[in-house]
Structures are given as C-alpha cells and as structure tokens.
Write a protein that holds these residues in place. Structure first.
Motif, PDB file in Angstrom:
ATOM      1  N   GLU A 190      59.863 -29.834  31.705  1.00  0.00           N
ATOM      2  CA  GLU A 190      58.895 -29.185  30.798  1.00  0.00           C
ATOM      3  C   GLU A 190      59.332 -27.766  30.473  1.00  0.00           C
ATOM      4  N   LYS A 191      59.805 -27.048  31.482  1.00  0.00           N
ATOM      5  CA  LYS A 191      60.144 -25.628  31.288  1.00  0.00           C
ATOM      6  C   LYS A 191      61.558 -25.425  30.760  1.00  0.00           C
ATOM      7  N   ALA A 192      62.499 -26.237  31.247  1.00  0.00           N
ATOM      8  CA  ALA A 192      63.921 -25.972  30.977  1.00  0.00           C
ATOM      9  C   ALA A 192      64.580 -27.020  30.088  1.00  0.00           C
ATOM     10  N   GLY A 193      63.852 -28.075  29.723  1.00  0.00           N
ATOM     11  CA  GLY A 193      64.444 -29.102  28.870  1.00  0.00           C
ATOM     12  C   GLY A 193      65.070 -30.228  29.671  1.00  0.00           C
ATOM     13  N   THR A 194      65.312 -31.346  28.992  1.00  0.00           N
ATOM     14  CA  THR A 194      65.826 -32.530  29.700  1.00  0.00           C
ATOM     15  C   THR A 194      67.184 -32.267  30.346  1.00  0.00           C
ATOM     16  N   GLU A 195      68.040 -31.515  29.660  1.00  0.00           N
ATOM     17  CA  GLU A 195      69.356 -31.259  30.241  1.00  0.00           C
ATOM     18  C   GLU A 195      69.317 -30.032  31.166  1.00  0.00           C
ATOM     19  N   GLY A 196      68.286 -29.220  31.031  1.00  0.00           N
ATOM     20  CA  GLY A 196      68.091 -28.079  31.928  1.00  0.00           C
ATOM     21  C   GLY A 196      67.854 -28.497  33.366  1.00  0.00           C
ATOM     22  N   ILE A 197      67.558 -29.769  33.569  1.00  0.00           N
ATOM     23  CA  ILE A 197      67.364 -30.288  34.927  1.00  0.00           C
ATOM     24  C   ILE A 197      68.616 -30.092  35.775  1.00  0.00           C
ATOM     25  N   GLU A 198      69.762 -29.888  35.117  1.00  0.00           N
ATOM     26  CA  GLU A 198      71.019 -29.671  35.863  1.00  0.00           C
ATOM     27  C   GLU A 198      70.912 -28.533  36.873  1.00  0.00           C
ATOM     28  N   VAL A 199      69.968 -27.630  36.663  1.00  0.00           N
ATOM     29  CA  VAL A 199      69.858 -26.463  37.555  1.00  0.00           C
ATOM     30  C   VAL A 199      69.576 -26.883  38.997  1.00  0.00           C
ATOM     31  N   ILE A 200      69.091 -28.098  39.207  1.00  0.00           N
ATOM     32  CA  ILE A 200      68.860 -28.539  40.599  1.00  0.00           C
ATOM     33  C   ILE A 200      70.174 -28.554  41.388  1.00  0.00           C
ATOM     34  N   MET A 201      71.294 -28.689  40.673  1.00  0.00           N
ATOM     35  CA  MET A 201      72.584 -28.727  41.380  1.00  0.00           C
ATOM     36  C   MET A 201      72.942 -27.365  41.976  1.00  0.00           C
ATOM     37  N   TRP A 202      72.361 -26.303  41.423  1.00  0.00           N
ATOM     38  CA  TRP A 202      72.604 -24.975  41.997  1.00  0.00           C
ATOM     39  C   TRP A 202      72.070 -24.908  43.426  1.00  0.00           C
ATOM     40  N   LEU A 203      71.040 -25.719  43.691  1.00  0.00           N
ATOM     41  CA  LEU A 203      70.438 -25.692  45.024  1.00  0.00           C
ATOM     42  C   LEU A 203      71.355 -26.305  46.074  1.00  0.00           C
ATOM     43  N   VAL A 204      72.247 -27.198  45.666  1.00  0.00           N
ATOM     44  CA  VAL A 204      73.231 -27.714  46.614  1.00  0.00           C
ATOM     45  C   VAL A 204      74.114 -26.558  47.070  1.00  0.00           C
ATOM     46  N   MET A 205      74.592 -25.795  46.098  1.00  0.00           N
ATOM     47  CA  MET A 205      75.407 -24.618  46.427  1.00  0.00           C
ATOM     48  C   MET A 205      74.627 -23.668  47.331  1.00  0.00           C
ATOM     49  N   ARG A 206      73.367 -23.379  46.930  1.00  0.00           N
ATOM     50  CA  ARG A 206      72.584 -22.384  47.678  1.00  0.00           C
ATOM     51  C   ARG A 206      72.303 -22.846  49.101  1.00  0.00           C
ATOM     52  N   GLY A 207      72.020 -24.146  49.232  1.00  0.00           N
ATOM     53  CA  GLY A 207      71.743 -24.680  50.564  1.00  0.00           C
ATOM     54  C   GLY A 207      72.945 -24.573  51.493  1.00  0.00           C
ATOM     55  N   ALA A 208      74.143 -24.557  50.906  1.00  0.00           N
ATOM     56  CA  ALA A 208      75.359 -24.487  51.722  1.00  0.00           C
ATOM     57  C   ALA A 208      75.650 -23.067  52.210  1.00  0.00           C
ATOM     58  N   LEU A 209      74.932 -22.090  51.652  1.00  0.00           N
ATOM     59  CA  LEU A 209      75.152 -20.695  52.078  1.00  0.00           C
ATOM     60  C   LEU A 209      74.170 -20.317  53.183  1.00  0.00           C
ATOM     61  N   GLN A 210      74.375 -19.130  53.736  1.00  0.00           N
ATOM     62  CA  GLN A 210      73.472 -18.639  54.779  1.00  0.00           C
ATOM     63  C   GLN A 210      72.116 -18.279  54.173  1.00  0.00           C
ATOM     64  N   GLU A 211      71.112 -18.105  55.049  1.00  0.00           N
ATOM     65  CA  GLU A 211      69.748 -17.837  54.566  1.00  0.00           C
ATOM     66  C   GLU A 211      69.697 -16.581  53.702  1.00  0.00           C
ATOM     67  N   LYS A 212      70.326 -15.515  54.185  1.00  0.00           N
ATOM     68  CA  LYS A 212      70.409 -14.262  53.414  1.00  0.00           C
ATOM     69  C   LYS A 212      71.827 -14.137  52.885  1.00  0.00           C
ATOM     70  N   VAL A 213      71.933 -13.787  51.607  1.00  0.00           N
ATOM     71  CA  VAL A 213      73.268 -13.658  51.008  1.00  0.00           C
ATOM     72  C   VAL A 213      73.398 -12.304  50.320  1.00  0.00           C
ATOM     73  N   ASN A 214      74.633 -11.863  50.181  1.00  0.00           N
ATOM     74  CA  ASN A 214      74.895 -10.657  49.393  1.00  0.00           C
ATOM     75  C   ASN A 214      75.162 -11.055  47.946  1.00  0.00           C
ATOM     76  N   VAL A 215      74.516 -10.337  47.020  1.00  0.00           N
ATOM     77  CA  VAL A 215      74.758 -10.602  45.599  1.00  0.00           C
ATOM     78  C   VAL A 215      75.946  -9.749  45.164  1.00  0.00           C
ATOM     79  N   VAL A 216      77.039 -10.409  44.838  1.00  0.00           N
ATOM     80  CA  VAL A 216      78.242  -9.703  44.386  1.00  0.00           C
ATOM     81  C   VAL A 216      78.180  -9.461  42.887  1.00  0.00           C
ATOM     82  N   HIS A 217      77.561 -10.414  42.162  1.00  0.00           N
ATOM     83  CA  HIS A 217      77.579 -10.343  40.702  1.00  0.00           C
ATOM     84  C   HIS A 217      76.463 -11.193  40.131  1.00  0.00           C
ATOM     85  N   LYS A 218      75.824 -10.651  39.086  1.00  0.00           N
ATOM     86  CA  LYS A 218      74.704 -11.368  38.448  1.00  0.00           C
ATOM     87  C   LYS A 218      74.813 -11.154  36.946  1.00  0.00           C
ATOM     88  N   HIS A 219      74.907 -12.227  36.207  1.00  0.00           N
ATOM     89  CA  HIS A 219      75.159 -12.141  34.762  1.00  0.00           C
ATOM     90  C   HIS A 219      74.383 -13.246  34.053  1.00  0.00           C
TER      91      HIS A 219
END
Lengths: 133, 280
Positions: free
Chosen positions: B232-261
């Motif tokens: 509803e919010k991001a569109g049918t193909e916007g659902i791909e963002v769930i894959m970012w959570l695989v990456m995030r889950g693989a990192l430590q609880e607290k992370v350093n932000v090196v870059h944000k764009h």
C-alpha cells in the motif's frame, strides 16, 4: 475449488501477482519467459499470432497481446517483469508501459516521477546525516 | 573465523545498468545518484572484503514460475549472467565459493531456514547491478559472490519479519565458518516503486526515509509491517525492501552509519544507499 480473498485485492489500480493470477496466466507468462532468448524474440516478431497459439494463450490474452494492450495483459495475469521481456526489446520501456497503464504520454509519466524529487534536498537536510556531495 | 564487516543497501534496477553501459554517470539526471556511491566504493576499498553475499530477487532469469523457492542460495564456484530479455549488457561471470555456500546452507537449515540449494544459477540484474555499482572500475571482480535469492515476485511471499530472522540466522552461519574471510552483505532492491497497473509510478519519499531510519536503528519497525501494508505504501515492486532486512539481521544490534544517501527519481523508484559497519 475456491480462491482466498486477500486485503491487497482492494488496493486500487494494483494487480498483485499471486498464485491465483499466476495459475490463470501460466501459459502467457511462459511465453513471455521464452523471450529471454533472442531466437524466440525473432520467431515471435515474424508471426506473433502463431507464437501465441503455440504457447496456448487464451483468446482474450491473444487479443490483448496483438493489440499491444499492456494494461489488459496485466489484468489478464502477465507479470510485469515478464511483460518487460516482450516490450523492452521492441522499444517500449517500462516508463512507456507505465504511461500506457494510465492513458497518459511517457513525458507526462516522467514528469510525475520527477515531481517526487521536488524539495528533496531540503527534506534530507531536515532529517540530517544524508550525504549530499 | 569468517566475520561480517558490514552491510550495504542498494537499488538494483535495470535502468542503472543501462546508464552504466552507456556511460551516463555524469549526465544531470544521473550524477547525484552515482556520486552517492563514491563513499561506498571508498569504504569497500578500505575494508577489502573477500566475499559479498548479495540478497536479491530473481526476475525471471534463473527461476521461472514453475518452481519458485522462497529462499535460495547459490552453491557453486561460478555464476553466469545471461540475456534476460531486457537489452542489458551481459557481464563477466562471477567467482563463487561452493564450500562457504554449502556451509551457509547447512547452518541456515539447521536453524530452521529451509534454503533451496542451487548448483547452477544464472544471476540477473538483481545481482549484477549492485556488483557493477561497486566494482565496475576494476579489471575483475575483487570478491567472491554468493547469490542469496528471496522470492519477491510471486505471492505468497515471505514476510519482513521472516527476512529479519533469516538475516540473524545468516549471521550465525557466517560466523561459524572456520576460515578467515571478511564478508560484506548487500541488501538490494526497492525502494518504493510500482511498475504495473493504473497505480504505476508511485514513489513514497516519506516511507522510504522511514525505512532507512528503521534499517539503521530499529529494524523491528519495518519487520512489523505486513506485506499488504508495505505494498500500500511502497507499491507492488517496493515490497523488495523486505530483502534489506536480511542484510540488517546479519549485522550486530547496534551499527555505525558510514554513509547514507537517498535520491529520487531513479527511473521509477526511490533509491536509498546505506553503508552500515559492525562496530566490533
């Protein structure tokens, strides 16, 4: 045999590609998948109707295909990533298709997309921490 | 021991591949988008990873609708790119690491994530665009690549919460590998976009920025959304963002932000780039 209703069925202008759709449009998407190969794209180009018959498309799917009616193809179950395998090699970009879905020109469609970037830098500056060159 | 040095989020859309093939990086339309990858490339050069696990979805190159695995992992020593009908330049093959992949698969399965294992796997734009964004300036790919495919094409899809949990399992899998390997994880796809139907062309900047904030500091927020809410919010193909959570889950609880764009529009999408580093 019955298909479960989903909440996403009620999102306007949106055709979520699920089991119900994929089952109904299996032949159509199988044809579109075949366009990963150049020789198949060429065979289709020589006689689209014969190619559609070979893959067993329904009469409605065939008609939409031959009319280049992309919205109807989506309604009849084409997956949009697979549809692009038909359109992009024939010079119809995903943005041309997007414009066709809405009955506007590609330039109008692109202008709508560009408008989403208005005020972006200010917004990012307010949020803080974003790279900006 | 293998360790995860950090994670990156990136778009993987074909329009980026076209822009790179045609050398359009400095054109006004593309400049701000591509310039935003220079700090990513600099970070990668500094940390010098050995392996990149690329979390992406196949768009009908390796998998057809006859068989769609929810989670699949490449378990080969080499992966080929191929014609996917979109007019993209076919890129050089990618070196894999079969022993590492099989270890990941076994560990994930032992943690109740029933991965599909692929000993032959063609990689499409979902995999090659991120690799090219990071390393096309080099004569050869400097890392081994591990394709980690999530079905975001044919519903029913897995959930955002399940993707986060898969990432946590992936972390344990990587960290239990006995060889010294530096691993980086790419969470690819998104952000908001819808390619199909009368609603095509939606981009939701506010939601995208919320997702980026959530990925950094509070992945539970994004993990708590249903697929329908995300569509509803991001569109049918916007659902791909769930894959970012695989990456995030693989990192430590607290992370350093090196870059944000973040840039919009990139073709039909909002494009968000994060470089997150594990502190330890």
């Amino acid at each position: 045999m019955s298909w479960k209703k989903h909440r996403y069925d009620d999102i306007p202008g949106t055709y979520v590609f699920d089991g119900k759709t994929s089952h109904a449009a299996y032949a159509l998407n199988k044809m579109l998948f075949s366009f990963n190969h150049q020789e198949n794209r060429e065979e289709f180009g020589r006689d689209p109707r014969a190619y559609a018959i070979k893959f067993g498309l329904s009469d409605m799917q065939k008609q939409a295909l031959l009319n280049n009616d992309y919205l109807e193809l989506i309604r009849l179950g084409a997956n949009v990533y697979y549809l692009a395998k038909l359109t992009v090699p024939r010079g119809v970009s995903i943005q041309d298709a997007g414009a066709a879905f809405q009955g506007i020109t590609t330039e109008e469609f692109k202008a709508k997309l560009a408008s989403k970037g208005k005020g972006l830098i200010e917004k990012l500056e307010q949020q803080g921490g974003f790279w900006n060159g | 021991m293998a360790r995860i040095v950090g994670g990156i989020t990136t778009s993987h859309i074909p329009a980026i591949a076209m822009a790179m093939s045609n050398g359009l990086e400095k054109e006004p339309y593309w400049k701000r988008f591509f310039d935003g990858y220079e700090p990513v490339k600099a970070w990668l050069e500094k940390v010098d990873p050995d392996i990149a696990i690329v979390v992406y979805n196949d768009h009908g190159l390796n998998f057809f609708l006859d068989k769609i695995p929810t989670f699949a992992i490449g378990c080969a020593n080499q992966y080929e790119n191929a014609d996917e009908g979109w007019g993209l330049q076919t890129l050089a093959s990618f070196e894999g690491d079969a022993e590492f992949s099989w270890h990941l698969a076994e560990s994930m399965i032992n943690q109740d994530f029933d991965m599909t294992t692929c000993q032959e796997m063609l990689v499409d734009h979902g995999f090659i665009v991120p690799m090219a964004l990071m390393w096309r300036h080099l004569p050869k790919w400097p890392v081994k690549g591990i394709p980690f495919a999530v079905n975001t094409v044919q519903h029913p899809l897995t959930s955002a919460r399940r993707c986060l949990a898969a990432g946590r399992a992936l972390r344990k899998a990587v960290e239990s590998y006995p060889e010294d390997q530096k691993v980086v994880i790419f969470g690819t796809g998104g952000m908001s976009h819808q390619l199909q139907g009368e609603r095509a062309g939606i981009i939701n900047v506010d939601f995208d920025l919320q997702c980026m904030e959530s990925i950094i500091n509070n992945p539970e927020w994004l993990a708590g959304l249903s697929n329908t809410e995300i569509i509803e919010k991001a569109g049918t193909e916007g659902i791909e963002v769930i894959m970012w959570l695989v990456m995030r889950g693989a990192l430590q609880e607290k992370v350093n932000v090196v870059h944000k764009h973040y840039h919009v529009p990139v073709s039909n999408t909002g494009a968000g780039v994060l470089v997150l580093e594990n502190p330890d």
